[in-house]
Structures are given as C-alpha cells and as structure tokens.
Scaffold this motif. Structure first.
Motif, PDB file in Angstrom:
ATOM      1  N   ASP A   1      14.902  50.578 -35.944  1.00 22.59           N
ATOM      2  CA  ASP A   1      14.202  51.771 -36.425  1.00 22.59           C
ATOM      3  C   ASP A   1      13.717  52.607 -35.248  1.00 22.59           C
ATOM      4  OD1 ASP A   1      14.558  51.182 -39.078  1.00 22.59           O
ATOM      5  OD2 ASP A   1      12.541  50.333 -39.381  1.00 22.59           O
ATOM      6  N   ARG A   2      13.730  53.923 -35.426  1.00 19.61           N
ATOM      7  CA  ARG A   2      13.361  54.832 -34.338  1.00 19.61           C
ATOM      8  C   ARG A   2      11.952  55.376 -34.543  1.00 19.61           C
ATOM      9  NH1 ARG A   2      19.127  58.061 -33.487  1.00 19.61           N
ATOM     10  NH2 ARG A   2      20.390  56.164 -33.282  1.00 19.61           N
ATOM     11  N   ILE A   3      11.192  55.327 -33.451  1.00 19.47           N
ATOM     12  CA  ILE A   3       9.785  55.717 -33.479  1.00 19.47           C
ATOM     13  C   ILE A   3       9.547  56.831 -32.470  1.00 19.47           C
ATOM     14  CG2 ILE A   3       7.408  54.941 -33.154  1.00 19.47           C
ATOM     15  CD1 ILE A   3       8.379  52.074 -33.640  1.00 19.47           C
ATOM     16  N   VAL A   4       9.074  57.984 -32.911  1.00 21.57           N
ATOM     17  CA  VAL A   4       8.617  59.018 -31.994  1.00 21.57           C
ATOM     18  C   VAL A   4       7.222  58.626 -31.519  1.00 21.57           C
ATOM     19  CG1 VAL A   4       7.894  61.415 -31.754  1.00 21.57           C
ATOM     20  CG2 VAL A   4      10.011  60.871 -32.963  1.00 21.57           C
ATOM     21  N   LEU A   5       7.075  58.434 -30.219  1.00 20.97           N
ATOM     22  CA  LEU A   5       5.791  58.028 -29.639  1.00 20.97           C
ATOM     23  C   LEU A   5       5.238  59.201 -28.856  1.00 20.97           C
ATOM     24  CD1 LEU A   5       3.686  55.859 -29.005  1.00 20.97           C
ATOM     25  CD2 LEU A   5       5.173  55.039 -27.163  1.00 20.97           C
ATOM     26  N   MET A   6       4.213  59.857 -29.413  1.00 20.35           N
ATOM     27  CA  MET A   6       3.652  61.067 -28.808  1.00 20.35           C
ATOM     28  C   MET A   6       2.152  60.875 -28.587  1.00 20.35           C
ATOM     29  SD  MET A   6       4.126  65.064 -29.987  1.00 20.35           S
ATOM     30  CE  MET A   6       2.590  65.408 -30.834  1.00 20.35           C
ATOM     31  N   LEU A   7       1.833  60.247 -27.469  1.00 21.36           N
ATOM     32  CA  LEU A   7       0.447  59.993 -27.099  1.00 21.36           C
ATOM     33  C   LEU A   7       0.218  60.405 -25.650  1.00 21.36           C
ATOM     34  CD1 LEU A   7      -0.053  56.411 -28.621  1.00 21.36           C
ATOM     35  CD2 LEU A   7      -0.953  58.568 -29.539  1.00 21.36           C
ATOM     36  N   GLY A   8      -1.035  60.655 -25.306  1.00 19.73           N
ATOM     37  CA  GLY A   8      -1.393  60.935 -23.927  1.00 19.73           C
ATOM     38  C   GLY A   8      -1.536  59.633 -23.155  1.00 19.73           C
ATOM     39  N   ASN A   9      -2.137  59.728 -21.977  1.00 21.95           N
ATOM     40  CA  ASN A   9      -2.359  58.544 -21.146  1.00 21.95           C
ATOM     41  C   ASN A   9      -3.539  57.751 -21.702  1.00 21.95           C
ATOM     42  OD1 ASN A   9      -0.411  58.353 -19.034  1.00 21.95           O
ATOM     43  ND2 ASN A   9      -1.281  60.188 -18.102  1.00 21.95           N
ATOM     44  N   GLN A  10      -3.274  56.972 -22.735  1.00 21.91           N
ATOM     45  CA  GLN A  10      -4.289  56.157 -23.387  1.00 21.91           C
ATOM     46  C   GLN A  10      -3.688  54.790 -23.649  1.00 21.91           C
ATOM     47  OE1 GLN A  10      -3.722  59.347 -26.586  1.00 21.91           O
ATOM     48  NE2 GLN A  10      -4.601  57.662 -27.774  1.00 21.91           N
ATOM     49  N   ILE A  11      -4.537  53.786 -23.749  1.00 24.28           N
ATOM     50  CA  ILE A  11      -4.061  52.405 -23.838  1.00 24.28           C
ATOM     51  C   ILE A  11      -3.106  52.207 -25.002  1.00 24.28           C
ATOM     52  CG2 ILE A  11      -4.868  50.100 -24.485  1.00 24.28           C
ATOM     53  CD1 ILE A  11      -7.060  50.362 -22.419  1.00 24.28           C
ATOM     54  N   GLU A  12      -3.339  52.928 -26.099  1.00 22.28           N
ATOM     55  CA  GLU A  12      -2.480  52.765 -27.271  1.00 22.28           C
ATOM     56  C   GLU A  12      -1.016  53.090 -26.978  1.00 22.28           C
ATOM     57  OE1 GLU A  12      -6.665  53.605 -28.636  1.00 22.28           O
ATOM     58  OE2 GLU A  12      -5.283  54.481 -27.167  1.00 22.28           O
ATOM     59  N   LEU A  13      -0.764  53.944 -25.995  1.00 17.77           N
ATOM     60  CA  LEU A  13       0.613  54.268 -25.626  1.00 17.77           C
ATOM     61  C   LEU A  13       1.337  53.015 -25.131  1.00 17.77           C
ATOM     62  CD1 LEU A  13       2.828  56.442 -24.890  1.00 17.77           C
ATOM     63  CD2 LEU A  13       1.808  56.449 -22.620  1.00 17.77           C
ATOM     64  N   TRP A  14       0.717  52.286 -24.217  1.00 16.68           N
ATOM     65  CA  TRP A  14       1.330  51.084 -23.654  1.00 16.68           C
ATOM     66  C   TRP A  14       1.389  49.971 -24.709  1.00 16.68           C
ATOM     67  CZ3 TRP A  14      -1.162  54.656 -20.719  1.00 16.68           C
ATOM     68  CH2 TRP A  14      -0.569  55.025 -19.517  1.00 16.68           C
ATOM     69  N   GLU A  15       0.356  49.862 -25.536  1.00 15.81           N
ATOM     70  CA  GLU A  15       0.381  48.864 -26.610  1.00 15.81           C
ATOM     71  C   GLU A  15       1.585  49.088 -27.530  1.00 15.81           C
ATOM     72  OE1 GLU A  15      -4.504  48.352 -27.070  1.00 15.81           O
ATOM     73  OE2 GLU A  15      -3.332  49.451 -28.573  1.00 15.81           O
ATOM     74  N   THR A  16       1.786  50.334 -27.915  1.00 13.99           N
ATOM     75  CA  THR A  16       2.872  50.646 -28.852  1.00 13.99           C
ATOM     76  C   THR A  16       4.238  50.471 -28.206  1.00 13.99           C
ATOM     77  OG1 THR A  16       1.408  52.247 -29.944  1.00 13.99           O
ATOM     78  CG2 THR A  16       3.758  52.388 -30.446  1.00 13.99           C
ATOM     79  N   MET A  17       4.365  50.858 -26.950  1.00 15.57           N
ATOM     80  CA  MET A  17       5.633  50.681 -26.252  1.00 15.57           C
ATOM     81  C   MET A  17       6.023  49.207 -26.224  1.00 15.57           C
ATOM     82  SD  MET A  17       8.213  51.899 -24.458  1.00 15.57           S
ATOM     83  CE  MET A  17       7.904  53.417 -23.540  1.00 15.57           C
ATOM     84  N   LEU A  18       5.086  48.340 -25.847  1.00 14.17           N
ATOM     85  CA  LEU A  18       5.371  46.907 -25.798  1.00 14.17           C
ATOM     86  C   LEU A  18       5.651  46.356 -27.187  1.00 14.17           C
ATOM     87  CD1 LEU A  18       2.640  45.839 -23.215  1.00 14.17           C
ATOM     88  CD2 LEU A  18       5.120  45.721 -22.850  1.00 14.17           C
ATOM     89  N   ALA A  19       4.870  46.799 -28.174  1.00 18.21           N
ATOM     90  CA  ALA A  19       5.050  46.315 -29.543  1.00 18.21           C
ATOM     91  C   ALA A  19       6.425  46.688 -30.078  1.00 18.21           C
ATOM     92  CB  ALA A  19       3.958  46.887 -30.441  1.00 18.21           C
ATOM     93  N   ALA A  20       6.854  47.919 -29.838  1.00 16.10           N
ATOM     94  CA  ALA A  20       8.163  48.370 -30.308  1.00 16.10           C
ATOM     95  C   ALA A  20       9.272  47.536 -29.664  1.00 16.10           C
ATOM     96  CB  ALA A  20       8.350  49.850 -30.001  1.00 16.10           C
ATOM     97  N   MET A  21       9.123  47.254 -28.372  1.00 16.01           N
ATOM     98  CA  MET A  21      10.130  46.426 -27.693  1.00 16.01           C
ATOM     99  C   MET A  21      10.208  45.052 -28.330  1.00 16.01           C
ATOM    100  SD  MET A  21       9.397  47.401 -23.695  1.00 16.01           S
ATOM    101  CE  MET A  21      10.738  46.402 -23.082  1.00 16.01           C
ATOM    102  N   LYS A  22       9.055  44.469 -28.640  1.00 13.43           N
ATOM    103  CA  LYS A  22       9.035  43.140 -29.239  1.00 13.43           C
ATOM    104  C   LYS A  22       9.709  43.131 -30.605  1.00 13.43           C
ATOM    105  CE  LYS A  22       4.971  41.557 -26.671  1.00 13.43           C
ATOM    106  NZ  LYS A  22       3.586  41.043 -26.701  1.00 13.43           N
ATOM    107  N   LEU A  23       9.582  44.225 -31.332  1.00 15.16           N
ATOM    108  CA  LEU A  23      10.196  44.335 -32.653  1.00 15.16           C
ATOM    109  C   LEU A  23      11.682  44.671 -32.594  1.00 15.16           C
ATOM    110  CD1 LEU A  23       7.382  46.384 -34.411  1.00 15.16           C
ATOM    111  CD2 LEU A  23       8.121  44.077 -35.079  1.00 15.16           C
ATOM    112  N   GLY A  24      12.135  45.158 -31.457  1.00 18.98           N
ATOM    113  CA  GLY A  24      13.514  45.625 -31.372  1.00 18.98           C
ATOM    114  C   GLY A  24      13.677  47.036 -31.906  1.00 18.98           C
ATOM    115  N   ALA A  25      12.560  47.767 -32.054  1.00 16.15           N
ATOM    116  CA  ALA A  25      12.621  49.157 -32.491  1.00 16.15           C
ATOM    117  C   ALA A  25      13.013  50.045 -31.315  1.00 16.15           C
ATOM    118  CB  ALA A  25      11.271  49.595 -33.057  1.00 16.15           C
ATOM    119  N   VAL A  26      13.395  51.272 -31.607  1.00 20.25           N
ATOM    120  CA  VAL A  26      13.848  52.216 -30.598  1.00 20.25           C
ATOM    121  C   VAL A  26      12.780  53.295 -30.428  1.00 20.25           C
ATOM    122  CG1 VAL A  26      15.657  53.830 -29.918  1.00 20.25           C
ATOM    123  CG2 VAL A  26      16.240  51.789 -31.248  1.00 20.25           C
TER     124      VAL A  26
END
Length: 582
Positions: A102-127
């Motif tokens: 599944d494809r996720i548009v990730l549109m966040l500034g320099n905030q911790i949630e950006l890195w959390e979501t990037m790692l989470a998506a990788m773990k799920l195999g999402a794009v």
C-alpha cells in the motif's frame, strides 16, 4: 518491546559490508578495491538493522533522533525508544488496513512522527511517497493520482490542503484532532511488539519520489528495500560517519536528501540524527546550534553554505571535523572561506534522487580544488561523449549497468519512454556533464541541458558562476545563454546581491570587471541582471525558466538593441561600460 524478525542472514551480510567501510573509512584505495555490495534476496532494514540497534546494549541507549526547536525546546529518542514507538505505529496502521504494498503519502515537517511513520511503513512493507509541506493542492492531486496513494499521513495544520483532492484514500492527521481524519496520537495505545506478516523481498518497492522538476514535470523515482537503505552505505562512507557521531543535515522533509542524511546514512553508522527545526533559516542561529550541540558532522547544500559564510563562522568554538556539501556543486570561494575559519575543507559529493552518492571526496584523501572527488566504493562511473556515445575524459556521467550499483533506482515508475532514455546503451545516464583528470578525479561541468555554446565555444555555467560568487556583492548567481545576433549566444548572469549592495550601475560594473579579470575572453559575462532566481520547492535553480526568459527578451529575429541602451528590468551589458574597454 521488540519486533520479531524472520531471519538474520541479511543482517549479518549487511553488517559485514558496513563494518568493512567503517574499517576503511580513510583508506579509499582499499575500500574501493575490496568493497562488494551485499547480495540480499530478503531484507527489511527497519526490522533487521534499526531494531538491532535498538536491542544491542552498545547502541540501545544512544540517542537516535534529536530535534531542537527554535524556542530552545528539544526532544530526544534513543534507538530503543524509537524502535518500540515505530512498532506501535506499525501495529496501529495495520489495524487501519495498511498492508504490504500500500502507498502512503507522508507529508510532515521535521517532527518525530515523520521518522516513526517512515520506520513503521518499512516494517509493514508499505510504500512511502515523501511529500514536502510546501506542496499545493494541484501537486497533491498529482501525487495521489499518479502515486496511487491509499493513505495520507499529514500534519493537522495541512489537512485543509486535501479538501479538494479527490480519491479513495484514508486520512490520518498528526497533531490536534481533525474532524473526518484519524488521530495519529491513538497509535500510542498499540502494542510495542511487532510481528511482520511475512518476509520482505529486497526487490519490493519502498519509496516513490517525485523529483523536483528543474526542467520538466516531476518524474516518479522508485527505490526498493535495499537500493536506498543499503545503497546509502556509499553516503555513509562519503560523509565519514561513525557510531556515536552527532550528524546535522540541512534538508527539508519530502526530498531525497532528507532520507540520505537524516535517515539512512547516519543510522547505517549508528550515529545520532540532529535536526534544527526552524521556520525561516537564520545563519547565526544555525551556527549557534552547531556550537551548542557539539556537532561532529555537518552537511548542507551550497545555498546554505553561501549564507553561512556571510555570518561569523568563528562563533563555533569546536567546529565539526566532517563537513560536506550536496545538492548542487560547491563554489571554490565557499570552500576557501570555511577552511579559513574552521580549518577543515568541505568535501563535495555527487548523487541524485535516482541514486545514492556516486562520486565524492572521502575522508583522509587529497581534495583537489573544484573537483567533486572520485567514484565511491560500489560505483563504476564512465564519462560518455555525448556526440559519439563512447567513453571519454569528458562527457556525461554514466553508470555501467553491467556492474549495476545497488544504490541505483529501479526506474521511473510507469514511464517506459523515460526509462528507455535513462538506461540507453547499457548505461544509466545522469544528464550531468563532467571531466576526469589523470588521477581519476572528476570535476563537474554542468547539466547537459545547461551547457551551451557562445561563438562556438562551449560554456559551463557552473564555472562562470563560481567566479561570480567570489565577488563580495554576489550572494547567488545563475548563468544562462542569452541570444545574440553575432555570437548566437552570450553568457548572461542573473545575480542575487549580498546584504549591503545596491542593484545599480556601479555594482554591475564592479562585478563585470571582476569577471573580466578572472575569465578568458570567450567566457566573459556579456550581460548581467539583478533578479531573484526561480527555484524548485526543493531549492534548486530553474535555469530553464531563465533561458526561456532570455529567448523572449532577446529574440534573434528582432532588431538588435543598439549599444548604450539596456533591456528592461535592470539588465546591464558589457558594451554599456566604456570603463571596461580601458
């Protein structure tokens, strides 16, 4: 509070190659000769490498991410904390239906949630489709449609941009609750133990980047679970990162360079990612943070370096010992000013959204003025003559596909024509032109589209811009061909002035005189205009717009403007100045 991975063979092979580069970080010849990309059939960098750092006693309590705000507040997360938190986000996203592919548009500034979501998506195999917060609704429609996005993760303050963006995508807001949007904070209730639903194949897609479009509509660049996470071992090597370093990179989320130096390269090394989160860049404030936070390694684009040398570099009492520039070539004047103040030379490097670092000045090596260095371990670079298609000492920077580097993209998604052009003749074509000396050092000349002829001489805009930037009045410059009835084209400079200088005749004369003293007659700047430079939202100069403007301003079919008069909008020509003929 760990993930459960399906195997460790990939981890062992990745770590062996990574440790080889760390061991040879100042031994370029040994690193280049001995390096081999790991052969990985299955690999999930977030599960196998990042979570390893989060569980290893030597790194678990080390700060992985350090964000400093303009008001002085700051947040830190260790590798262990970020590993566990990304597990929670992955579990929560899976509850919301996010599945492998599944494809996720990730549109966040320099905030911790950006890195959390990037790692989470990788773990799920999402794009992940990274997106800058500067995008307008029209840009977002393009990303949702062409990117086939099923989810968007957006800051609450930017949710209104999606009001007129159609599509059957799930909306997730970070920050304050927004009606009709899932609340990201609810992820804190999820389990900190993550169990993957299957293996991640090395060839599975991970990232889809929309390029910044300096010459045309954005291309959709596809990277896999190894091409960027593992490919950025080359970037780690170029920068010289080591475990425990505090690495500060100036880059905005949404662009490839953010992933380069704010995610993969530092965490491949086990270094700390430091972010100074500002709303408007301030050189003095940035230098103060470099000093306060004890930065070991610093990366910034040339635009930022040019602003920093306008400030007092001496306020940094213990300057970083690893300083690099990327995004566009560095002008020699900038390199000299930093070396004078900090006693360390900025090391240039070359790469693209489509690749990791290909060419660079690595630590401990001779740095030749003006050169961006040599091919980094894992990359075989060929310069191809544009006219003959054969290898040459000067030509387009190309990568031999017979020895395809791991850091090269899969291709341009859903674009057979562009893929055929980019991969023609057994090479990946970068579109950039350079020369190579007898020692293998490569010097950048310019984009193939930007290099032009004047009086049948080939002109490199970058070379002329580097001379212009040495003048104290010039903060930035872009050189393009200006149509001329006699010479076909002449070099024209668009100049942004440094503080304290007026866009008047005296300043123009001073700059033109300086250029005339430094350049061969056929390279002289013949026209000059004071103006803001058009840029992409990633900060790259759109010379194509300036070329189009020149074609309109100076059409060859029109009657030539007589000497002694100037074109509109503060353009000055060398023939206007009798002083230059003396």
């Amino acid at each position: 509070m760990t993930s459960q991975v399906l195997g460790t063979d990939g981890l062992a092979e990745f770590r062996a190659v990574r440790d080889f580069l760390l061991t040879h970080r100042e031994d370029y010849d040994g690193a280049y000769a001995g390096f081999r990309w790991p052969q990985l059939a299955e690999f999930n960098w977030a599960l196998e490498w990042f979570d390893h750092l989060g569980a290893d006693p030597d790194s678990a309590d080390r700060v992985a991410l350090w964000i400093v705000e303009q008001d002085g507040s700051q947040r830190r997360q260790t590798f262990a904390q970020l590993s566990a938190r990304s597990n929670q986000v992955a579990n929560w996203l899976r509850e919301r239906g996010v599945a492998r592919g599944d494809r996720i548009v990730l549109m966040l500034g320099n905030q911790i949630e950006l890195w959390e979501t990037m790692l989470a998506a990788m773990k799920l195999g999402a794009v992940v489709i990274p997106a800058t917060t500067l995008l307008a609704p029209a840009d977002l429609r393009d990303r949702i449609t062409r990117g086939q996005a099923r989810y968007v993760v957006v800051g609450a303050t930017d949710t209104d941009k999606f009001a007129d963006v159609p599509g059957a995508y799930d909306r997730i807001a970070v920050g304050a609750p927004v009606e009709g949007w899932a609340h990201y904070a609810d992820s804190a209730q999820a389990s900190t133990v993550f169990v993957p639903d299957g293996v991640t194949h090395a060839s599975d897609p991970l990232l889809l980047y929309f390029t910044s479009g300096t010459t045309a509509a954005p291309k959709l660049v596809e990277h896999t679970h190894v091409s960027y996470p593992v490919g950025h071992l080359s970037t780690m090597y170029w920068i010289g990162l080591t475990p425990g370093d505090v690495h500060l990179n100036i880059s905005s989320p949404g662009w490839a360079k953010h992933a380069w130096s704010n995610v993969f390269a530092p965490w491949n090394a086990g270094a700390t990612v430091l972010v100074y989160n500002y709303s408007r860049f301030d050189a003095a404030a940035m230098l103060a943070q470099i000093d306060r936070c004890g930065v070991d390694s610093f990366c910034a684009p040339p635009t930022v370096w040019r602003m920093l040398i306008q400030a007092d570099l001496a306020v940094v009492r213990n300057p970083p010992r690893k300083v690099v520039g990327a995004g566009e070539p560095l002008n020699p004047e900038v390199i000299e000013q930093v070396e004078k103040a900090w006693g360390v030379r900025i090391r240039d490097g070359f790469g693209q959204t489509e690749t990791t670092v290909q060419i660079g000045n690595s630590p401990g090596q001779l740095v030749k003025p003006g050169s961006m260095g040599r091919p980094v371990p894992g990359y075989r670079v060929t310069l191809v003559d544009v006219a003959t298609g054969q290898p040459a000492d000067e030509g387009e920077i190309c990568l031999d596909l017979a020895r395809r580097p791991l850091g090269l993209m899969v291709g341009y998604r859903d674009d057979a024509v562009r893929n055929a052009e980019a991969m023609a003749g057994g090479y990946y074509h970068t579109g950039d032109v350079a020369s190579r000396d007898a020692d293998g050092y490569i010097t950048y000349i310019g984009r193939a589209d930007d290099v032009f002829k004047a009086s049948d001489y080939r002109i490199s805009p970058f070379e002329l811009e580097s001379v212009l930037i040495e003048h104290p009045a010039v903060a930035e410059a872009a050189v393009v061909p200006s149509p001329d009835a006699i010479r076909l084209a002449v070099p024209k400079a668009y100049v942004v002035l440094a503080d304290g200088y007026e866009p008047d005749r005296a300043t123009a004369l001073s700059i033109l005189r300086h250029a005339r003293q430094q350049l061969a007659p056929y390279k002289r700047i013949r026209r000059l205009e004071f103006a803001e430079l058009p840029k992409t939202i990633s900060g790259k100069i759109r010379r194509v717009e300036l070329r189009r403007r020149e074609d309109t301003l100076h059409p060859l079919s029109a009657t030539a403007v007589p000497a002694g008069t100037s074109a509109p909008n503060r353009e000055y020509r060398d023939e206007d100045f009798l002083e230059l003929r003396e």
